[in-house]
Write a protein that holds these residues in place. Structure first.
Motif, PDB file in Angstrom:
ATOM      1  N   GLY A 312       0.810  -1.203   0.000  1.00 50.32           N
ATOM      2  CA  GLY A 312       0.000   0.000   0.000  1.00 50.32           C
ATOM      3  C   GLY A 312       0.843   1.252   0.000  1.00 50.32           C
ATOM      4  O   GLY A 312       2.003   1.241  -0.411  1.00 50.32           O
ATOM      5  N   VAL A 313       0.255   2.334   0.468  1.00 48.31           N
ATOM      6  CA  VAL A 313       0.920   3.623   0.570  1.00 48.31           C
ATOM      7  C   VAL A 313       1.121   3.930   2.052  1.00 48.31           C
ATOM      8  O   VAL A 313       0.188   3.793   2.842  1.00 48.31           O
ATOM      9  CB  VAL A 313       0.101   4.726  -0.105  1.00 48.31           C
ATOM     10  N   MET A 314       2.315   4.340   2.411  1.00 47.78           N
ATOM     11  CA  MET A 314       2.610   4.642   3.812  1.00 47.78           C
ATOM     12  C   MET A 314       3.694   5.707   3.891  1.00 47.78           C
ATOM     13  O   MET A 314       4.410   5.943   2.905  1.00 47.78           O
ATOM     14  CB  MET A 314       3.065   3.392   4.568  1.00 47.78           C
ATOM     15  N   PRO A 315       3.850   6.344   5.033  1.00 47.91           N
ATOM     16  CA  PRO A 315       4.956   7.287   5.187  1.00 47.91           C
ATOM     17  C   PRO A 315       6.303   6.579   5.011  1.00 47.91           C
ATOM     18  O   PRO A 315       6.463   5.426   5.426  1.00 47.91           O
ATOM     19  CB  PRO A 315       4.791   7.797   6.623  1.00 47.91           C
ATOM     20  N   TYR A 316       7.239   7.280   4.397  1.00 49.95           N
ATOM     21  CA  TYR A 316       8.561   6.697   4.185  1.00 49.95           C
ATOM     22  C   TYR A 316       9.193   6.256   5.499  1.00 49.95           C
ATOM     23  O   TYR A 316       9.845   5.200   5.566  1.00 49.95           O
ATOM     24  CB  TYR A 316       9.466   7.711   3.467  1.00 49.95           C
ATOM     25  N   VAL A 317       9.003   7.014   6.571  1.00 50.22           N
ATOM     26  CA  VAL A 317       9.604   6.628   7.851  1.00 50.22           C
ATOM     27  C   VAL A 317       9.009   5.313   8.348  1.00 50.22           C
ATOM     28  O   VAL A 317       9.703   4.541   9.034  1.00 50.22           O
ATOM     29  CB  VAL A 317       9.442   7.734   8.914  1.00 50.22           C
ATOM     30  N   GLU A 318       7.751   5.017   8.027  1.00 45.64           N
ATOM     31  CA  GLU A 318       7.174   3.736   8.405  1.00 45.64           C
ATOM     32  C   GLU A 318       7.725   2.606   7.546  1.00 45.64           C
ATOM     33  O   GLU A 318       7.939   1.486   8.032  1.00 45.64           O
ATOM     34  CB  GLU A 318       5.649   3.787   8.313  1.00 45.64           C
ATOM     35  N   ALA A 319       7.939   2.883   6.262  1.00 49.33           N
ATOM     36  CA  ALA A 319       8.563   1.871   5.403  1.00 49.33           C
ATOM     37  C   ALA A 319       9.939   1.501   5.929  1.00 49.33           C
ATOM     38  O   ALA A 319      10.334   0.333   5.910  1.00 49.33           O
ATOM     39  CB  ALA A 319       8.658   2.400   3.972  1.00 49.33           C
ATOM     40  N   GLN A 320      10.661   2.502   6.425  1.00 47.93           N
ATOM     41  CA  GLN A 320      11.989   2.250   6.982  1.00 47.93           C
ATOM     42  C   GLN A 320      11.937   1.411   8.257  1.00 47.93           C
ATOM     43  O   GLN A 320      12.908   0.757   8.617  1.00 47.93           O
ATOM     44  CB  GLN A 320      12.688   3.579   7.285  1.00 47.93           C
TER      45      GLN A 320
END
Length: 477
Positions: A312-320
């Motif tokens: 999905g789509v998520m904040p980059y900091v959450e992807a990290q």
């Protein structure tokens, strides 16, 4: 205060007088810890619970001056030294037995210049720290895939993460650095200082000194990104990886992906029907507009019938932070790696055949397409080797109980040796295991750059004072 028995560079014991230890304590702005000090055990611990070493002294530095003082103290007495940055240290080189550990973990300042798109970060900063500061401006530099990894170790060893396809490795984006050398001098590595030293720091490891700050180039990323986290059944892993290979051959640079052979954790946060199942995870991040990312990466979610899909789509900091829970502090880790010129059917079959035989259900095998941006940089830009590799394979043995260490390490070593005839030679410097490799393996990790690295070692550290690393000896033999 009594005298302290310490370990010298030659491996012989040496007595450091109590008065000298007191003088060091007074000179430091930060703390000096001994084994009897409160906080000593916490300070010597690193993320990898397999590492259980006991420095004689720990200098908890508050800034570059403390680092210079600590290096001078050790150099004058010929003491063994290790350097602790963000404390991830999968290889354990941050901690030495009987020596002086120079601890940068309290040095976590970050300053971002959104106009020049640069960031300067101290040596104890983690990627979570750096991303927190840069993402407020919608900027990022290539980091890793676990947020509590230290920027220092990852950058000095290369740095492969979610942005490598578009922007290269962490080391490729290193603009300058402040370095305390073996002579306890502060040197600037970069265009306005020593450009040769900057070249060596870009992937040449911690051989040159203590890096007290890193300056990075930043790129527009986020704050929202499109990610893929799609699991397919383990019995279909061979075909899924073949289709993954086909997709990545023509994938746009914005896509950075990996395929991971693992078992879905047997935890309540996962659906009951898939807990504990062998699976192949396809994980990817798109460094561009989210709508473009959804379209471009849709095929990765349809390589087969998914058994679990959290894309999905998520904040980059959450992807990290997405993989943080899978690599908790204090577990035991033994990671080895190989470079590949391609992901052949033979490699896929070997990986699938071995992956689910590991003694630990937490172990995974990761297959990393390195991406075009990594290959665009040449040997004149950075010391990092194997730019010709199209893939890297990391064998990540992860387990909870130290009593299980021998069989997990043996399993990982056997897998690594079985894969060796199919590999290019050398290994990714950040995944080297825990024991020093032969010089031939180190040399093979830096084709085209090794001799220049040896010359740099002779210039900056002719006595091999900094040796707790993937070591490049000054004699080169």
């Amino acid at each position: 205060m009594t005298d302290v028995e310490m370990m010298s560079l030659s491996g012989e014991p040496v007595t450091v007088r109590a008065g000298a230890v007191d003088d060091l304590r007074t000179a430091l702005r930060g703390e000096l810890l001994l084994p009897a000090s409160a906080g000593y055990d916490a300070a010597r611990a690193v993320w990898n619970g397999l590492i259980d070493r006991r420095p004689a002294l720990i200098a908890r530095c508050s800034g570059p001056a403390d680092v210079m003082i600590a290096v001078r103290f050790a150099r004058e007495r010929d003491l063994l030294v290790s350097v602790r940055g963000g404390a991830h240290s999968v290889a354990g080189n941050a901690v030495c037995d009987g020596g002086l550990m120079i601890d940068l973990s309290g040095m976590r300042g970050v300053r971002v210049d959104p106009v020049s798109r640069t960031a300067r970060a101290q040596g104890g900063v983690t990627w979570g720290d750096l991303d927190h500061e840069t993402q407020i401006y919608g900027l990022a530099t290539p980091g890793g895939v676990v947020s509590d990894t230290g920027i220092a170790g990852l950058t000095l060893g290369g740095g492969a993460g979610w942005l490598r396809g578009k922007f290269g490795l962490s080391c490729d984006n290193l603009r300058s650095a402040d370095v305390v050398t073996a002579e306890a001098r502060m040197v600037v590595a970069g265009p306005e200082g020593d450009s040769d030293l900057l070249w060596a720091l870009r992937g040449g490891g911690g051989n040159w000194g203590v890096v007290t700050s890193f300056e990075y180039d930043l790129h527009p990323v986020g704050p929202m990104v499109t990610v893929v986290f799609t699991n397919y059944a383990g019995e279909r892993a061979g075909q899924v990886l073949r289709d993954f290979r086909s997709f990545m051959r023509s994938a746009p640079d914005e896509i950075s992906a990996l395929g991971s052979l693992w078992r879905i954790p047997d935890e309540e946060s996962y659906p009951e029907g898939v807990r504990g199942r062998p699976a192949v995870l396809i994980a990817a991040c798109y460094a561009g507009p989210v709508d473009e990312g959804e379209r471009a990466m849709a095929p990765l979610r349809a390589l087969d019938r998914p058994i679990l899909d959290t894309s999905g789509v998520m904040p980059y900091v959450e992807a990290q932070r997405a993989f943080d829970a899978d690599y908790p502090w204090g577990w035991c880790y033994y990671w080895k790696s190989h470079y590949l010129d391609d992901l052949s059917d033979e490699v896929i079959d070997l990986a699938v055949g071995r992956a689910y035989t590991s003694p630990s259900p937490h172990t995974n095998i990761d297959i990393w397409p390195l991406g075009q941006a990594v290959q665009r940089y040449g040997v004149d830009h950075a010391a990092f080797g194997r730019r010709d590799a199209r893939y890297a394979v990391s064998i990540e043995a992860n387990w909870e109980d130290r009593a299980d260490s021998d069989r997990n390490i043996a399993w990982a070593r056997a897998f690594w040796e079985a894969l060796r005839p199919l590999a290019q030679g050398g290994m990714y410097p950040n995944f080297p295991g825990i024991a020093p490799e032969s010089l031939s393996v180190v040399r093979a990790s830096y084709p085209g750059t090794f001799e220049r690295l040896v010359a740099m070692k002779r210039t900056y550290d002719p006595d091999n004072f900094f040796r707790m690393n993937l070591n490049i000896p000054p004699h080169g033999a």
